[in-house]
Design a protein around this motif. Structure first.
Motif, PDB file in Angstrom:
ATOM      1  N   PRO A  97       0.812  -1.222   0.000  1.00 23.42           N
ATOM      2  CA  PRO A  97       0.000   0.000   0.000  1.00 23.42           C
ATOM      3  C   PRO A  97       0.846   1.273   0.000  1.00 23.42           C
ATOM      4  CG  PRO A  97       0.188  -0.812   2.225  1.00 23.42           C
ATOM      5  CD  PRO A  97       0.957  -1.777   1.362  1.00 23.42           C
ATOM      6  N   LEU A  98       2.148   1.130   0.240  1.00 23.07           N
ATOM      7  CA  LEU A  98       2.990   2.311   0.386  1.00 23.07           C
ATOM      8  C   LEU A  98       4.412   1.961  -0.012  1.00 23.07           C
ATOM      9  CD1 LEU A  98       2.568   5.241   1.536  1.00 23.07           C
ATOM     10  CD2 LEU A  98       3.600   4.403   3.640  1.00 23.07           C
ATOM     11  N   GLY A  99       5.120   2.958  -0.552  1.00 20.92           N
ATOM     12  CA  GLY A  99       6.500   2.727  -0.936  1.00 20.92           C
ATOM     13  C   GLY A  99       7.396   3.861  -0.490  1.00 20.92           C
ATOM     14  N   LEU A 100       8.700   3.623  -0.598  1.00 22.35           N
ATOM     15  CA  LEU A 100       9.697   4.622  -0.236  1.00 22.35           C
ATOM     16  C   LEU A 100      10.742   4.663  -1.344  1.00 22.35           C
ATOM     17  CD1 LEU A 100      10.575   6.464   2.293  1.00 22.35           C
ATOM     18  CD2 LEU A 100      12.295   4.674   2.661  1.00 22.35           C
ATOM     19  N   ILE A 101      10.847   5.826  -2.042  1.00 14.30           N
ATOM     20  CA  ILE A 101      11.922   6.009  -3.011  1.00 14.30           C
ATOM     21  C   ILE A 101      13.174   6.378  -2.228  1.00 14.30           C
ATOM     22  CG2 ILE A 101      12.758   7.365  -4.949  1.00 14.30           C
ATOM     23  CD1 ILE A 101      10.503   5.488  -5.667  1.00 14.30           C
ATOM     24  N   ILE A 102      14.202   5.555  -2.337  1.00 13.91           N
ATOM     25  CA  ILE A 102      15.388   5.695  -1.505  1.00 13.91           C
ATOM     26  C   ILE A 102      16.163   6.953  -1.877  1.00 13.91           C
ATOM     27  CG2 ILE A 102      17.590   4.612  -0.892  1.00 13.91           C
ATOM     28  CD1 ILE A 102      16.256   1.918  -1.313  1.00 13.91           C
ATOM     29  N   LYS A 103      16.688   7.611  -0.887  1.00  8.05           N
ATOM     30  CA  LYS A 103      17.480   8.838  -1.043  1.00  8.05           C
ATOM     31  C   LYS A 103      18.554   8.652  -2.126  1.00  8.05           C
ATOM     32  CE  LYS A 103      20.637  11.715   1.722  1.00  8.05           C
ATOM     33  NZ  LYS A 103      21.228  11.879   3.087  1.00  8.05           N
ATOM     34  N   GLY A 104      18.636   9.624  -3.031  1.00 10.91           N
ATOM     35  CA  GLY A 104      19.632   9.566  -4.086  1.00 10.91           C
ATOM     36  C   GLY A 104      19.181   8.836  -5.328  1.00 10.91           C
ATOM     37  N   HIS A 105      17.937   8.357  -5.349  1.00  7.36           N
ATOM     38  CA  HIS A 105      17.421   7.608  -6.498  1.00  7.36           C
ATOM     39  C   HIS A 105      16.101   8.218  -6.974  1.00  7.36           C
ATOM     40  CE1 HIS A 105      20.284   4.183  -6.146  1.00  7.36           C
ATOM     41  NE2 HIS A 105      20.265   4.514  -4.865  1.00  7.36           N
ATOM     42  N   ARG A 106      15.803   8.004  -8.254  1.00  6.05           N
ATOM     43  CA  ARG A 106      14.539   8.483  -8.804  1.00  6.05           C
ATOM     44  C   ARG A 106      13.478   7.394  -8.857  1.00  6.05           C
ATOM     45  NH1 ARG A 106      16.068  12.394 -13.968  1.00  6.05           N
ATOM     46  NH2 ARG A 106      17.184  14.006 -12.770  1.00  6.05           N
ATOM     47  N   ASN A 107      13.918   6.164  -9.030  1.00  2.10           N
ATOM     48  CA  ASN A 107      12.929   5.105  -9.173  1.00  2.10           C
ATOM     49  C   ASN A 107      13.275   3.828  -8.405  1.00  2.10           C
ATOM     50  OD1 ASN A 107      15.033   4.170 -10.732  1.00  2.10           O
ATOM     51  ND2 ASN A 107      14.015   4.560 -12.685  1.00  2.10           N
ATOM     52  N   ARG A 108      14.318   3.866  -7.610  1.00  5.67           N
ATOM     53  CA  ARG A 108      14.660   2.687  -6.799  1.00  5.67           C
ATOM     54  C   ARG A 108      14.053   2.868  -5.413  1.00  5.67           C
ATOM     55  NH1 ARG A 108      20.442   1.239  -4.064  1.00  5.67           N
ATOM     56  NH2 ARG A 108      19.767  -0.632  -2.968  1.00  5.67           N
ATOM     57  N   GLY A 109      13.288   1.885  -4.994  1.00  5.10           N
ATOM     58  CA  GLY A 109      12.630   2.014  -3.701  1.00  5.10           C
ATOM     59  C   GLY A 109      12.313   0.682  -3.065  1.00  5.10           C
ATOM     60  N   ILE A 110      11.630   0.762  -1.959  1.00  2.76           N
ATOM     61  CA  ILE A 110      11.221  -0.431  -1.228  1.00  2.76           C
ATOM     62  C   ILE A 110       9.751  -0.293  -0.853  1.00  2.76           C
ATOM     63  CG2 ILE A 110      13.507  -0.897  -0.277  1.00  2.76           C
ATOM     64  CD1 ILE A 110      12.554   0.339   2.369  1.00  2.76           C
ATOM     65  N   ALA A 111       9.081  -1.418  -0.707  1.00  7.75           N
ATOM     66  CA  ALA A 111       7.714  -1.414  -0.197  1.00  7.75           C
ATOM     67  C   ALA A 111       7.763  -1.343   1.322  1.00  7.75           C
ATOM     68  CB  ALA A 111       6.971  -2.675  -0.643  1.00  7.75           C
ATOM     69  N   LEU A 112       6.860  -0.591   1.913  1.00  5.86           N
ATOM     70  CA  LEU A 112       6.788  -0.481   3.361  1.00  5.86           C
ATOM     71  C   LEU A 112       5.653  -1.365   3.854  1.00  5.86           C
ATOM     72  CD1 LEU A 112       7.356   3.363   3.857  1.00  5.86           C
ATOM     73  CD2 LEU A 112       8.997   1.507   4.208  1.00  5.86           C
ATOM     74  N   ALA A 113       5.981  -2.604   4.112  1.00  9.63           N
ATOM     75  CA  ALA A 113       4.970  -3.553   4.582  1.00  9.63           C
ATOM     76  C   ALA A 113       4.662  -3.298   6.051  1.00  9.63           C
ATOM     77  CB  ALA A 113       5.471  -4.984   4.397  1.00  9.63           C
TER      78      ALA A 113
END
Length: 272
Positions: A97-113
């Motif tokens: 339901p939610l994600g986090l785009i990692i600092k320093g990236h435009r499209n690399r992220g993780i899901a926040l389960a």
């Protein structure tokens, strides 16, 4: 340099032997402690009138800078860690339901389960990371100071059931799992005695379970071999009479389970 999340609490230990090679080990006792901190974290802050963070709390922060504290074990050793990750909240159809785009990236992220999210603070930088680190240290301080591996020697030192077991002198920090349910971390076995067996010993005592599942804190027994690998012996925990251990279990099952559990931790961490 590429951005690297900050490890706040980990069971992975690195030993620099000669300045060139690094010898890495996993401490099972520390793994039990990391999992316990994750379990206790929301209970501790709940009693301080600070509700545990939920994924829904971050939904309104789309695009904002935040530093999240997550519980993950997707490392080389598959061992639990608490990690602070800086990034921007993203709420799109692809981030469920939610994600986090990692600092320093435009499209690399993780899901926040929901099962991984522990806490979050606004902003980036050392101030945000230090705030999360301080909160983790406050929760860690609730547990007895020393953790040690559970060894065969520690088990054999428990008096057998032919003795008059009036006290719980061995305390184990572990996880317990009911059928068809997720493991419950931060469980404490207050062991009074053991029943020797031909294959393995049975440990008798009182189970104290954090009030985060359907587990009931009560007296009982467990085969030593059924304890998960990430089980720690707490050698500095205060010894209790069996009656005192049952009173702690009763308080956890009472009207204020969170305070009952935290009071049990305080009693076990009393000076010997």
């Amino acid at each position: 340099m590429p951005y690297k999340p900050t490890v706040v609490l980990s069971a992975i230990e690195e030993h620099h032997s000669d300045g060139v090679f690094t010898h890495t080990t996993v401490s099972r006792a520390r793994a039990a402690m990391v999992r316990a901190v994750q379990a206790i974290y929301p209970l501790y802050f709940e009693t301080m009138s600070r509700p545990p963070i939920e994924v829904s709390d971050l939904m309104a922060r789309d695009g904002e800078k935040v530093t999240v504290l997550v519980h993950r074990h997707n490392n080389l050793f598959r061992t639990p860690q608490l990690i602070a990750v800086e990034g921007r909240i993203i709420t799109t159809a692809k981030a469920t339901p939610l994600g986090l785009i990692i600092k320093g990236h435009r499209n690399r992220g993780i899901a926040l389960a929901p099962t991984e999210l522990v806490d979050a603070v606004p902003g980036w930088g050392e101030t945000a990371i230090s705030a999360l680190r301080a909160r983790c240290e406050a929760v860690r301080a609730l547990l007895p100071r020393e953790t040690a591996p559970l060894t065969a020697g520690a088990i054999s030192a428990i008096p057998d059931d032919t003795a008059d077991a009036a006290s719980c002198t061995t305390v184990l920090l572990t996880s317990t799992q009911l059928p068809y349910e997720d493991p419950v971390h931060g469980c404490l076995w207050l062991v009074s005695d053991r029943t020797p067996g031909s294959g393995e010993d049975i440990l008798n005592g009182v189970l104290l379970a954090p009030p985060t599942s359907s587990l009931v804190s009560e007296h009982g027994s467990i085969y030593a071999g059924q304890l998960p690998p990430y089980t720690a012996h707490l050698p500095t925990a205060a010894a209790l009479t069996y009656a005192e251990a049952l009173d702690l279990a009763g308080a956890i099952n009472g009207k204020d389970p969170s305070r009952g559990y935290l009071s049990a931790l305080a009693r076990l961490d009393a000076q010997l």
